[in-house]
Design a protein around this motif. Structure first.
Motif, PDB file in Angstrom:
ATOM      1  N   ARG A 277     -69.734  76.510  22.970  1.00 18.39           N
ATOM      2  CA  ARG A 277     -70.449  76.202  23.583  1.00 18.39           C
ATOM      3  C   ARG A 277     -71.927  77.085  23.209  1.00 18.39           C
ATOM      4  O   ARG A 277     -73.183  77.242  23.636  1.00 18.39           O
ATOM      5  CB  ARG A 277     -70.435  76.466  24.997  1.00 18.39           C
ATOM      6  N   LEU A 278     -71.669  77.537  22.291  1.00 18.42           N
ATOM      7  CA  LEU A 278     -72.805  78.395  21.784  1.00 18.42           C
ATOM      8  C   LEU A 278     -73.267  78.073  20.269  1.00 18.42           C
ATOM      9  O   LEU A 278     -73.517  78.047  19.899  1.00 18.42           O
ATOM     10  CB  LEU A 278     -72.448  79.948  21.023  1.00 18.42           C
ATOM     11  N   ILE A 279     -73.969  76.587  20.952  1.00 22.55           N
ATOM     12  CA  ILE A 279     -74.059  75.846  20.179  1.00 22.55           C
ATOM     13  C   ILE A 279     -75.446  76.111  18.756  1.00 22.55           C
ATOM     14  O   ILE A 279     -76.007  75.645  18.084  1.00 22.55           O
ATOM     15  CB  ILE A 279     -74.631  74.785  20.820  1.00 22.55           C
ATOM     16  N   SER A 280     -76.781  77.870  19.764  1.00 19.09           N
ATOM     17  CA  SER A 280     -77.178  78.169  18.665  1.00 19.09           C
ATOM     18  C   SER A 280     -77.285  79.177  17.910  1.00 19.09           C
ATOM     19  O   SER A 280     -77.911  79.758  16.889  1.00 19.09           O
ATOM     20  CB  SER A 280     -78.886  78.270  19.898  1.00 19.09           C
ATOM     21  N   LEU A 281     -76.090  79.427  17.774  1.00 15.67           N
ATOM     22  CA  LEU A 281     -74.910  80.507  17.006  1.00 15.67           C
ATOM     23  C   LEU A 281     -75.733  81.087  15.888  1.00 15.67           C
ATOM     24  O   LEU A 281     -75.071  79.924  15.045  1.00 15.67           O
ATOM     25  CB  LEU A 281     -73.455  80.859  17.781  1.00 15.67           C
ATOM     26  N   GLN A 282     -76.135  81.939  15.467  1.00 17.94           N
ATOM     27  CA  GLN A 282     -76.282  82.149  13.757  1.00 17.94           C
ATOM     28  C   GLN A 282     -75.633  83.286  13.016  1.00 17.94           C
ATOM     29  O   GLN A 282     -75.138  82.868  11.383  1.00 17.94           O
ATOM     30  CB  GLN A 282     -77.530  82.075  13.379  1.00 17.94           C
ATOM     31  N   TYR A 283     -74.601  84.335  14.012  1.00 18.74           N
ATOM     32  CA  TYR A 283     -74.373  85.401  13.597  1.00 18.74           C
ATOM     33  C   TYR A 283     -73.554  85.510  13.945  1.00 18.74           C
ATOM     34  O   TYR A 283     -73.002  85.695  15.159  1.00 18.74           O
ATOM     35  CB  TYR A 283     -75.639  86.785  13.126  1.00 18.74           C
ATOM     36  N   LEU A 284     -72.455  85.521  14.155  1.00 18.76           N
ATOM     37  CA  LEU A 284     -71.175  86.311  14.091  1.00 18.76           C
ATOM     38  C   LEU A 284     -70.452  87.830  13.638  1.00 18.76           C
ATOM     39  O   LEU A 284     -69.470  86.964  12.922  1.00 18.76           O
ATOM     40  CB  LEU A 284     -69.557  84.874  14.756  1.00 18.76           C
ATOM     41  N   ASP A 285     -70.165  88.387  14.710  1.00 24.78           N
ATOM     42  CA  ASP A 285     -69.575  89.343  13.584  1.00 24.78           C
ATOM     43  C   ASP A 285     -68.171  89.617  14.192  1.00 24.78           C
ATOM     44  O   ASP A 285     -68.111  89.997  15.297  1.00 24.78           O
ATOM     45  CB  ASP A 285     -70.245  90.759  13.676  1.00 24.78           C
ATOM     46  N   LEU A 286     -66.771  89.436  13.661  1.00 28.27           N
ATOM     47  CA  LEU A 286     -65.661  89.704  14.074  1.00 28.27           C
ATOM     48  C   LEU A 286     -64.883  90.930  13.458  1.00 28.27           C
ATOM     49  O   LEU A 286     -63.732  91.019  13.517  1.00 28.27           O
ATOM     50  CB  LEU A 286     -64.981  88.706  14.165  1.00 28.27           C
ATOM     51  N   SER A 287     -65.345  92.336  12.780  1.00 30.31           N
ATOM     52  CA  SER A 287     -65.008  92.955  11.695  1.00 30.31           C
ATOM     53  C   SER A 287     -64.257  94.245  12.571  1.00 30.31           C
ATOM     54  O   SER A 287     -64.695  94.010  13.595  1.00 30.31           O
ATOM     55  CB  SER A 287     -66.587  93.281  10.323  1.00 30.31           C
ATOM     56  N   HIS A 288     -63.527  94.502  11.736  1.00 28.37           N
ATOM     57  CA  HIS A 288     -61.975  95.744  12.275  1.00 28.37           C
ATOM     58  C   HIS A 288     -62.104  95.136  14.309  1.00 28.37           C
ATOM     59  O   HIS A 288     -62.176  96.272  14.760  1.00 28.37           O
ATOM     60  CB  HIS A 288     -63.485  97.069  12.809  1.00 28.37           C
ATOM     61  N   THR A 289     -61.830  94.279  14.425  1.00 25.07           N
ATOM     62  CA  THR A 289     -60.865  93.883  15.492  1.00 25.07           C
ATOM     63  C   THR A 289     -59.827  93.006  15.140  1.00 25.07           C
ATOM     64  O   THR A 289     -59.025  93.175  13.989  1.00 25.07           O
ATOM     65  CB  THR A 289     -61.885  92.330  15.900  1.00 25.07           C
ATOM     66  N   ASP A 290     -58.843  92.507  16.134  1.00 23.54           N
ATOM     67  CA  ASP A 290     -57.094  92.195  15.176  1.00 23.54           C
ATOM     68  C   ASP A 290     -57.129  90.956  15.706  1.00 23.54           C
ATOM     69  O   ASP A 290     -55.930  90.242  16.142  1.00 23.54           O
ATOM     70  CB  ASP A 290     -56.496  93.078  16.074  1.00 23.54           C
ATOM     71  N   ILE A 291     -57.770  89.861  15.648  1.00 19.04           N
ATOM     72  CA  ILE A 291     -58.108  89.062  15.646  1.00 19.04           C
ATOM     73  C   ILE A 291     -57.123  87.757  14.482  1.00 19.04           C
ATOM     74  O   ILE A 291     -56.682  88.941  13.868  1.00 19.04           O
ATOM     75  CB  ILE A 291     -59.014  87.937  15.741  1.00 19.04           C
ATOM     76  N   LYS A 292     -56.043  87.587  15.337  1.00 20.20           N
ATOM     77  CA  LYS A 292     -54.869  86.222  14.858  1.00 20.20           C
ATOM     78  C   LYS A 292     -55.135  85.627  13.838  1.00 20.20           C
ATOM     79  O   LYS A 292     -55.079  85.303  12.805  1.00 20.20           O
ATOM     80  CB  LYS A 292     -54.016  86.800  15.793  1.00 20.20           C
ATOM     81  N   GLN A 293     -56.172  84.404  14.700  1.00 18.05           N
ATOM     82  CA  GLN A 293     -56.435  83.495  13.966  1.00 18.05           C
ATOM     83  C   GLN A 293     -57.440  83.613  14.380  1.00 18.05           C
ATOM     84  O   GLN A 293     -58.427  83.155  15.669  1.00 18.05           O
ATOM     85  CB  GLN A 293     -55.550  82.233  14.629  1.00 18.05           C
ATOM     86  N   LEU A 294     -58.626  81.531  13.464  1.00 15.76           N
ATOM     87  CA  LEU A 294     -59.467  81.890  14.205  1.00 15.76           C
ATOM     88  C   LEU A 294     -59.340  80.162  14.012  1.00 15.76           C
ATOM     89  O   LEU A 294     -59.246  79.631  14.436  1.00 15.76           O
ATOM     90  CB  LEU A 294     -61.042  81.292  12.351  1.00 15.76           C
TER      91      LEU A 294
END
Length: 659
Positions: A277-294
């Motif tokens: 729903r973040l239709i205006s999002l231009q910058y997303l920082d997920l560095s140094h997280t344990d995210i398993k899949q996009l």
């Protein structure tokens, strides 16, 4: 907020220094007006400096009369304020050259008091939020951002870190920025700035509809379950918390959110579907997280997304389909998903890509990446880990002119090759500022660094075959037989660290000029008995040479006078008396404590980087084998994060080391 207060004479002397005698003498009435301006500063060193810089070059008496009137009016208008210096400092804010610079200045207040703010982070935020327009030419926009940082430093509104990679905002200036951002205190919920305040949840806000920027970084927020309605929210900084779960409803009503920073939340393993729903999002920082899949199905809905940071995401299993994010300009994969041929093919489909950081991969894959001029020109950071190139070596394309950071660790690479078809014009790695080589086999030299004129940090360790840093014979081949005294590498080098290089016998064959060099650290290099230093090498800089005492004693110098120009500090120390006998011994002990603390900090930083790299690679291998991470053991990344939360130290290295 100001610790010291200047006397009248001290304040006047400081003001004269900042504004300049030429300006003060440009009209007979200006000195008297300048005295009034200094009085309005109330002895604050910061106010005197800031106003002095703001008035420098203003030679018209009308400008000085306006300044006196403005400062008098501000003081009267805001006389009820707790700190009367803020209205005075507002004059310097009003003097900033345009509205974009004012917005950039306000943005710096989102970081906690006293924090060292990485310059490259500021640049990314400003460009990706659109304060500085980078849609047509991102490179030009980045240069403009750095110019704005320099402008704010000259204006005394930011203070530059000694290594030039970070800035801090003085406490009083930060109060000014927050005050201005809140419409001079009238709209306090415009900026919600609560970093490092030990928060366990998102704070209560009376009117979410008024919030435009929110900074909640470095807290202890574990779960977010609220569903605020935030029509004006543009920036949300949630980095370095304990986030594990974010409800889908949290992002449902943030239609104008442009910047979302979730970095360093090591418990965060997934993103909610509501992120679509973040239709205006231009910058997303997920560095140094344990995210398993996009959640690519959700991310594909973010049509404006242009910056995705996945660095140091060791649990990430795959990123196939990343090419569906067709508007990406920045993709950061350093120390995360290993480069492979499928990923190279997908990267080729990202037509708007301008910035790429990559790691891993074998020699063949790197050759495929470098053979694509567009991808080579996008690559900023390269990390070779356990790369087997053997006799053939590995090539860095001449088109990699934007390369900033090169790290090689535990690799078998005999030679780093570059395109020599026209070396004087094509091979110019002018943006390369840091090179780190560790535990590499086969390398004999690093002569290609002749083409890195702005190199600031060179760290080479535990690579036993290296004989020379710059080889005269190979330099002659690179320069078509013209290796002579006119070649001047390392003019911007600030730090040189060489450790445990058994065969190293030469850095360069003749004395060099090192106008920026602050430190040379050499340990475990028994065959290196001569440094490329002459009588004019340091050029007035306070160059400190660290090494074992025995090695320092055996160093050979062309002239004894040359030796006296440098500070030599040996690691091995003599026994110390139980109590110092005089003042000089006491000062010596104090200096030794400082030296030991510096060496200890350097060792800890190196250990941290190595542990982080190794742990990330281990987790990546486990993920590929469909294994679960080892339990019952705290991974180094967790330990590092906890240490940073409890005790933070100023950055000692270029900003690319640690994002």
């Amino acid at each position: 907020m100001e610790v010291t207060c200047l006397g009248a004479d001290e304040a006047w002397d400081l003001f004269r220094e900042k504004v300049g005698e030429v300006t003060l003498e440009s009209h007979p009435d200006i000195p008297a007006l300048a005295r009034i301006v200094v009085e309005r500063c109330r002895g604050s060193p910061l106010a005197v400096s800031v106003i002095g810089v703001a008035m420098a070059g203003k030679s018209l008496v009308q400008e000085w009369r306006y300044a006196v009137d403005a400062l008098t009016l501000s003081a009267a208008k805001f006389s009820g304020m707790e700190d009367e210096i803020l209205p005075v400092l507002k004059f310097s804010y009003d003097s900033l050259k345009d509205e974009r610079v004012k917005l950039c200045f306000q943005y710096c207040a989102l970081f906690r008091k006293g924090e060292h703010i990485w310059k490259d982070h500021l640049v990314e935020y400003w460009v990706d939020e659109g304060i500085i327009d980078g849609k047509e030419d991102r490179y030009r926009a980045e240069e403009e951002c750095y110019d704005i940082i320099r402008y704010l430093v000259r204006a005394c509104l930011l203070v530059e870190h000694q290594y030039g990679n970070a800035v801090t905002m003085p406490s009083l200036v930060r109060e000014l920025a927050l005050w201005v951002a809140s419409n001079f205190g009238e709209e306090k919920e415009n900026f919600i700035v609560k970093p490092n305040e030990n928060l366990g949840e998102v704070p209560n806000v009376k009117d979410w509809g008024q919030v435009s920027r929110m900074s909640l970084s470095e807290n202890k927020i574990k779960k977010i379950s609220c569903s605020p309605v935030c029509p004006k929210l543009r920036t949300l900084l949630l980095g370095s918390n304990n986030l594990e779960k974010i409800s889908s409803g949290f992002f449902m009503c943030m239609p104008n959110l442009v910047v979302l920073d979730l970095a360093a939340n090591i418990g965060l393993r997934e993103l909610p579907d509501g992120i679509s729903r973040l239709i205006s999002l231009q910058y997303l920082d997920l560095s140094h997280t344990d995210i398993k899949q996009l959640p690519l199905a959700s991310l594909k809905e973010l049509k404006r997304l242009q910056h995705l940071n996945l660095e140091f995401t060791g649990f990430l299993k795959e990123i196939s389909g990343i090419s569906s994010l067709s508007n990406l300009q920045v993709l950061k994969l350093y120390a995360s998903f290993d480069l492979d041929i499928n990923l190279v093919e997908e990267l080729q489909l990202l037509k708007h890509l301008k910035v790429l950081t990559v790691s891993g991969g074998d020699a063949y894959v790197w050759e495929q990446l470098m053979s694509n001029p567009r991808l080579a020109s996008c690559t900023r950071n390269m990390y070779f880990y356990k790369c087997e190139a053997g006799e053939t070596g590995i090539s860095i394309a001449a088109t990699s002119s934007r390369l900033e950071d090169l790290t090689m660790h535990e690799s078998n690479i005999r030679e780093i090759k570059i395109d020599q078809s026209s070396p004087k014009t094509m091979c110019n790695f002018q943006y390369l500022v840091k090179v780190e080589i560790s535990e590499c086999q086969g390398l004999l030299d690093l002569t290609w660094l002749l083409f890195a004129p702005n190199l600031g940090w060179l760290d080479v360790n535990e690579s036993p075959q290296i004989e020379e840093i710059i080889s005269k014979e190979k330099a002659a081949r690179f320069m078509n037989g013209e290796a002579d005294e006119t070649m001047m590498p390392f003019l911007n080098l600030k730090h040189l660290d060489l450790a445990y290089l058994d065969q190293l016998s030469s850095i360069y064959w003749s004395p060099l000029s090192f106008p920026c060099l602050m430190k040379i650290s050499i340990f475990g290099c028994p065959n290196l008995l001569r440094l490329p230093l002459g009588s004019s090498s340091a050029n007035g800089c306070n160059l400190v040479i660290h090494g074992e005492e025995e090695w320092i004693e055996e160093l050979q110098w062309d002239e004894e006078d040359t030796k006296e120009q440098f500070t030599l500090k040996g690691r091995k120390s003599e026994p110390v008396a139980a109590y110092p006998q005089n003042q000089s011994e006491l000062e010596m002990l104090r200096k030794r404590v400082v030296d030991l603390e510096e060496e200890n900090r350097s060792i800890k930083q190196r250990l941290e980087r190595i542990e982080r790299f190794l742990w990330q690679q281990q987790q990546l291998q486990q993920a590929r084998a469909h294994q679960q991470p080892t339990t019952g053991m705290l991974p180094p990344q967790t330990v590092i994060h906890q240490q940073r939360q409890s005790q933070r130290t100023p950055p000692d290295m270029p900003s690319k080391l640690d994002k």
